[in-house]
Design a protein around this motif. Structure first.
Motif, mmCIF file in Angstrom:
data_model
loop_
_atom_site.group_PDB
_atom_site.id
_atom_site.type_symbol
_atom_site.label_atom_id
_atom_site.label_comp_id
_atom_site.label_asym_id
_atom_site.label_seq_id
_atom_site.Cartn_x
_atom_site.Cartn_y
_atom_site.Cartn_z
ATOM 1 N N THR A 70 25.464 -8.983 -29.826
ATOM 2 C CA THR A 70 26.265 -7.887 -29.293
ATOM 3 C C THR A 70 27.740 -8.267 -29.315
ATOM 4 O OG1 THR A 70 24.448 -7.237 -27.829
ATOM 5 C CG2 THR A 70 26.639 -6.413 -27.286
ATOM 6 N N VAL A 71 28.565 -7.302 -29.655
ATOM 7 C CA VAL A 71 30.003 -7.478 -29.597
ATOM 8 C C VAL A 71 30.555 -6.467 -28.597
ATOM 9 C CG1 VAL A 71 30.436 -5.955 -31.576
ATOM 10 C CG2 VAL A 71 32.148 -7.660 -30.912
ATOM 11 N N CYS A 86 28.378 -3.030 -28.710
ATOM 12 C CA CYS A 86 27.772 -2.747 -30.007
ATOM 13 C C CYS A 86 26.635 -3.743 -30.208
ATOM 14 C CB CYS A 86 28.801 -2.875 -31.118
ATOM 15 S SG CYS A 86 28.131 -2.717 -32.785
ATOM 16 N N ILE A 87 25.422 -3.203 -30.227
ATOM 17 C CA ILE A 87 24.243 -4.047 -30.395
ATOM 18 C C ILE A 87 23.787 -3.987 -31.842
ATOM 19 C CG2 ILE A 87 21.870 -4.441 -29.670
ATOM 20 C CD1 ILE A 87 22.571 -3.093 -27.025
ATOM 21 N N VAL A 88 23.576 -5.154 -32.407
ATOM 22 C CA VAL A 88 23.131 -5.255 -33.799
ATOM 23 C C VAL A 88 21.644 -5.552 -33.825
ATOM 24 C CG1 VAL A 88 23.519 -6.380 -36.011
ATOM 25 C CG2 VAL A 88 25.403 -6.184 -34.370
ATOM 26 N N SER A 89 20.919 -4.800 -34.609
ATOM 27 C CA SER A 89 19.475 -5.026 -34.716
ATOM 28 C C SER A 89 19.052 -4.936 -36.172
ATOM 29 C CB SER A 89 18.715 -4.006 -33.874
ATOM 30 O OG SER A 89 18.938 -2.703 -34.361
ATOM 31 N N GLY A 90 17.808 -5.315 -36.416
ATOM 32 C CA GLY A 90 17.282 -5.269 -37.763
ATOM 33 C C GLY A 90 17.039 -6.664 -38.308
ATOM 34 N N SER A 91 16.819 -6.715 -39.596
ATOM 35 C CA SER A 91 16.527 -7.985 -40.255
ATOM 36 C C SER A 91 17.832 -8.720 -40.526
ATOM 37 C CB SER A 91 15.779 -7.736 -41.555
ATOM 38 O OG SER A 91 14.574 -7.048 -41.309
ATOM 39 N N ILE A 92 18.169 -9.615 -39.611
ATOM 40 C CA ILE A 92 19.439 -10.327 -39.709
ATOM 41 C C ILE A 92 19.191 -11.817 -39.798
ATOM 42 C CG2 ILE A 92 21.640 -10.794 -38.575
ATOM 43 C CD1 ILE A 92 21.144 -8.137 -37.036
ATOM 44 N N TYR A 93 19.773 -12.434 -40.807
ATOM 45 C CA TYR A 93 19.714 -13.883 -40.891
ATOM 46 C C TYR A 93 20.925 -14.499 -40.202
ATOM 47 C CZ TYR A 93 19.701 -18.595 -42.758
ATOM 48 O OH TYR A 93 19.716 -19.951 -42.857
ATOM 49 N N VAL A 142 24.405 -0.010 -32.858
ATOM 50 C CA VAL A 142 24.431 1.055 -31.866
ATOM 51 C C VAL A 142 25.527 0.759 -30.865
ATOM 52 C CG1 VAL A 142 23.165 2.288 -30.079
ATOM 53 C CG2 VAL A 142 21.968 1.501 -32.137
ATOM 54 N N GLU A 143 26.508 1.657 -30.818
ATOM 55 C CA GLU A 143 27.624 1.512 -29.888
ATOM 56 C C GLU A 143 27.371 2.314 -28.623
ATOM 57 O OE1 GLU A 143 30.401 1.823 -33.796
ATOM 58 O OE2 GLU A 143 28.923 3.223 -32.997
ATOM 59 N N SER A 144 27.975 1.865 -27.556
ATOM 60 C CA SER A 144 27.897 2.582 -26.285
ATOM 61 C C SER A 144 29.104 2.212 -25.442
ATOM 62 C CB SER A 144 26.604 2.236 -25.540
ATOM 63 O OG SER A 144 26.572 0.858 -25.223
ATOM 64 N N GLY A 145 29.296 2.977 -24.363
ATOM 65 C CA GLY A 145 30.363 2.659 -23.429
ATOM 66 C C GLY A 145 31.556 3.575 -23.482
ATOM 67 N N GLY A 146 31.597 4.460 -24.461
ATOM 68 C CA GLY A 146 32.716 5.391 -24.525
ATOM 69 C C GLY A 146 32.636 6.427 -23.418
ATOM 70 N N GLY A 147 33.702 7.188 -23.285
ATOM 71 C CA GLY A 147 33.710 8.223 -22.267
ATOM 72 C C GLY A 147 35.097 8.752 -22.017
ATOM 73 N N LEU A 148 35.211 9.516 -20.930
ATOM 74 C CA LEU A 148 36.475 10.124 -20.526
ATOM 75 C C LEU A 148 37.006 9.383 -19.308
ATOM 76 C CD1 LEU A 148 38.624 12.383 -20.536
ATOM 77 C CD2 LEU A 148 37.026 13.756 -19.176
ATOM 78 N N VAL A 149 38.224 8.870 -19.427
ATOM 79 C CA VAL A 149 38.863 8.176 -18.312
ATOM 80 C C VAL A 149 40.290 8.660 -18.176
ATOM 81 C CG1 VAL A 149 37.424 6.109 -18.516
ATOM 82 C CG2 VAL A 149 39.598 6.249 -19.761
ATOM 83 N N GLN A 150 40.897 8.286 -17.063
ATOM 84 C CA GLN A 150 42.300 8.613 -16.856
ATOM 85 C C GLN A 150 43.176 7.452 -17.312
ATOM 86 O OE1 GLN A 150 42.684 9.732 -12.714
ATOM 87 N NE2 GLN A 150 42.144 11.857 -13.171
ATOM 88 N N ALA A 151 44.410 7.750 -17.592
ATOM 89 C CA ALA A 151 45.356 6.724 -18.003
ATOM 90 C C ALA A 151 45.398 5.603 -16.969
ATOM 91 C CB ALA A 151 46.739 7.333 -18.193
#
Length: 121
Positions: free
Chosen positions: A77-78, A22-29, A5-14
């Motif tokens: 998270t990355v 990006c949060i990773v979830s689920g069955s992860i070894y 699940v990614e987050s943090g995008g949006g509209l910004v000025q130059a």
């Protein structure tokens, strides 16, 4: 099953900054390489930055010196810190991770759903 699940995008000025997560979830070894890619309409998805399990980074030339990739192992998270954004950075940004769900399984690549980044001039 692995979910991103990614987050943090949006509209910004130059010239402004954004930080994608990006949060990773689920069955992860275990997690291996994590990275960010971007795509604009009519174009192929392109690499922005990657971060391997041993901490090595790789950046596309067009973001060197402006973007920084990092990860929090405990939070699975990355991040992508984007500074000095310009209108050419406008794209949908995708997170990709290489992960496996058990010690016996192979590594597979998983993609997030994408987050829109729009930079106005």
């Amino acid at each position: 099953q692995v979910q991103l699940v990614e987050s943090g995008g949006g509209l910004v000025q130059a010239g402004e900054s954004l930080r994608l997560s990006c949060i990773v979830s689920g069955s992860i070894y275990s997690l291996d390489t994590m990275g960010w890619y971007r795509q604009t309409p009519g174009n192929q998805r392109e690499l922005v930055a990657t971060l391997t399990g041993d901490g090595s980074t790789n950046y596309a030339d067009f973001v060197k010196g402006r973007f920084t990739i990092s990860r929090d192992f405990a939070k699975k998270t990355v991040y992508l810190q984007m500074n000095g954004l310009n209108p050419e950075d406008t794209a949908v940004y995708y997170c990709k991770v290489r992960a496996r769900y058990s010690i016996r399984s192979v590594f597979n690549d998983y993609w997030g759903q994408g987050t829109q980044v729009t930079v106005s001039s």
